[in-house]
Write a protein that holds these residues in place. Sequence first.
Motif, PDB file in Angstrom:
ATOM      1  N   PHE A  90       0.875  -1.171   0.000  1.00 62.15           N
ATOM      2  CA  PHE A  90       0.000   0.000   0.000  1.00 62.15           C
ATOM      3  C   PHE A  90       0.910   1.218   0.000  1.00 62.15           C
ATOM      4  O   PHE A  90       1.757   1.364   0.883  1.00 62.15           O
ATOM      5  CB  PHE A  90      -0.902   0.011   1.232  1.00 62.15           C
ATOM      6  N   PHE A  91       0.750   2.102  -0.993  1.00 65.98           N
ATOM      7  CA  PHE A  91       1.655   3.225  -1.172  1.00 65.98           C
ATOM      8  C   PHE A  91       0.888   4.478  -1.570  1.00 65.98           C
ATOM      9  O   PHE A  91      -0.316   4.445  -1.826  1.00 65.98           O
ATOM     10  CB  PHE A  91       2.691   2.892  -2.262  1.00 65.98           C
ATOM     11  N   ALA A  92       1.614   5.603  -1.621  1.00 64.31           N
ATOM     12  CA  ALA A  92       1.080   6.862  -2.148  1.00 64.31           C
ATOM     13  C   ALA A  92       2.142   7.486  -3.039  1.00 64.31           C
ATOM     14  O   ALA A  92       3.338   7.376  -2.759  1.00 64.31           O
ATOM     15  CB  ALA A  92       0.723   7.807  -1.001  1.00 64.31           C
ATOM     16  N   THR A  93       1.707   8.126  -4.095  1.00 62.58           N
ATOM     17  CA  THR A  93       2.651   8.714  -5.052  1.00 62.58           C
ATOM     18  C   THR A  93       3.459   9.857  -4.440  1.00 62.58           C
ATOM     19  O   THR A  93       4.558  10.150  -4.889  1.00 62.58           O
ATOM     20  CB  THR A  93       1.925   9.229  -6.307  1.00 62.58           C
ATOM     21  N   TRP A  94       2.937  10.500  -3.405  1.00 61.21           N
ATOM     22  CA  TRP A  94       3.607  11.631  -2.761  1.00 61.21           C
ATOM     23  C   TRP A  94       4.576  11.209  -1.650  1.00 61.21           C
ATOM     24  O   TRP A  94       5.217  12.047  -1.030  1.00 61.21           O
ATOM     25  CB  TRP A  94       2.566  12.594  -2.185  1.00 61.21           C
ATOM     26  N   CYS A  95       4.700   9.926  -1.396  1.00 61.23           N
ATOM     27  CA  CYS A  95       5.458   9.391  -0.264  1.00 61.23           C
ATOM     28  C   CYS A  95       6.888   9.027  -0.683  1.00 61.23           C
ATOM     29  O   CYS A  95       7.089   8.156  -1.531  1.00 61.23           O
ATOM     30  CB  CYS A  95       4.707   8.161   0.265  1.00 61.23           C
ATOM     31  N   GLY A  96       7.882   9.688  -0.071  1.00 62.23           N
ATOM     32  CA  GLY A  96       9.289   9.416  -0.383  1.00 62.23           C
ATOM     33  C   GLY A  96       9.712   7.976  -0.095  1.00 62.23           C
ATOM     34  O   GLY A  96      10.279   7.311  -0.967  1.00 62.23           O
ATOM     35  N   PRO A  97       9.460   7.462   1.118  1.00 63.62           N
ATOM     36  CA  PRO A  97       9.824   6.071   1.394  1.00 63.62           C
ATOM     37  C   PRO A  97       9.121   5.072   0.470  1.00 63.62           C
ATOM     38  O   PRO A  97       9.680   4.026   0.141  1.00 63.62           O
ATOM     39  CB  PRO A  97       9.406   5.875   2.857  1.00 63.62           C
ATOM     40  N   CYS A  98       7.914   5.416   0.020  1.00 67.63           N
ATOM     41  CA  CYS A  98       7.195   4.538  -0.922  1.00 67.63           C
ATOM     42  C   CYS A  98       7.948   4.453  -2.250  1.00 67.63           C
ATOM     43  O   CYS A  98       8.028   3.382  -2.851  1.00 67.63           O
ATOM     44  CB  CYS A  98       5.785   5.062  -1.175  1.00 67.63           C
ATOM     45  N   LYS A  99       8.485   5.583  -2.700  1.00 65.97           N
ATOM     46  CA  LYS A  99       9.245   5.597  -3.955  1.00 65.97           C
ATOM     47  C   LYS A  99      10.514   4.759  -3.816  1.00 65.97           C
ATOM     48  O   LYS A  99      10.879   4.018  -4.724  1.00 65.97           O
ATOM     49  CB  LYS A  99       9.585   7.031  -4.354  1.00 65.97           C
ATOM     50  N   MET A 100      11.174   4.876  -2.660  1.00 66.70           N
ATOM     51  CA  MET A 100      12.382   4.075  -2.420  1.00 66.70           C
ATOM     52  C   MET A 100      12.040   2.586  -2.403  1.00 66.70           C
ATOM     53  O   MET A 100      12.735   1.774  -3.012  1.00 66.70           O
ATOM     54  CB  MET A 100      13.034   4.488  -1.099  1.00 66.70           C
ATOM     55  N   LEU A 101      10.959   2.234  -1.717  1.00 64.87           N
ATOM     56  CA  LEU A 101      10.541   0.837  -1.666  1.00 64.87           C
ATOM     57  C   LEU A 101      10.137   0.356  -3.055  1.00 64.87           C
ATOM     58  O   LEU A 101      10.431  -0.778  -3.440  1.00 64.87           O
ATOM     59  CB  LEU A 101       9.381   0.652  -0.684  1.00 64.87           C
ATOM     60  N   GLY A 102       9.504   1.220  -3.828  1.00 69.39           N
ATOM     61  CA  GLY A 102       9.103   0.864  -5.186  1.00 69.39           C
ATOM     62  C   GLY A 102      10.282   0.436  -6.043  1.00 69.39           C
ATOM     63  O   GLY A 102      10.191  -0.517  -6.822  1.00 69.39           O
TER      64      GLY A 102
END
Length: 104
Positions: A26-38
């Motif tokens: 579960f992620f959000a496009t505005w989330c920095g850690p989400c981008k790293m995990l992506g």
Amino acid sequence: MAILHIKNHDFQKEVFESQKPVILDFFATWCGPCKMLGQVLEQLDAEREDVKIIKVDIDENPSLRKEWEISTVPSVFFIKDGEVKDSAVGFLPKPVLEERISTL
């Protein structure tokens, strides 16, 4: 196998009826850690065929966010045979993800 970005109508089939273990992010496009995990999930997807990686954008799927009680992103669930076996919140480095996959 490509990373799947799913919505409500695909959720049951792709997550709980999967023949392979699932990493559900579960992620959000505005989330920095989400981008790293992506980026890490993309590496895993390119290297492994034994696991299915599924991403759910919480802003596009508020009902899934509510149903799964997601209050922090990224939130990652490890699912096998239709059951949540493990979960984590926040960025996970590749070795940690690989270790969690190996326990499924």
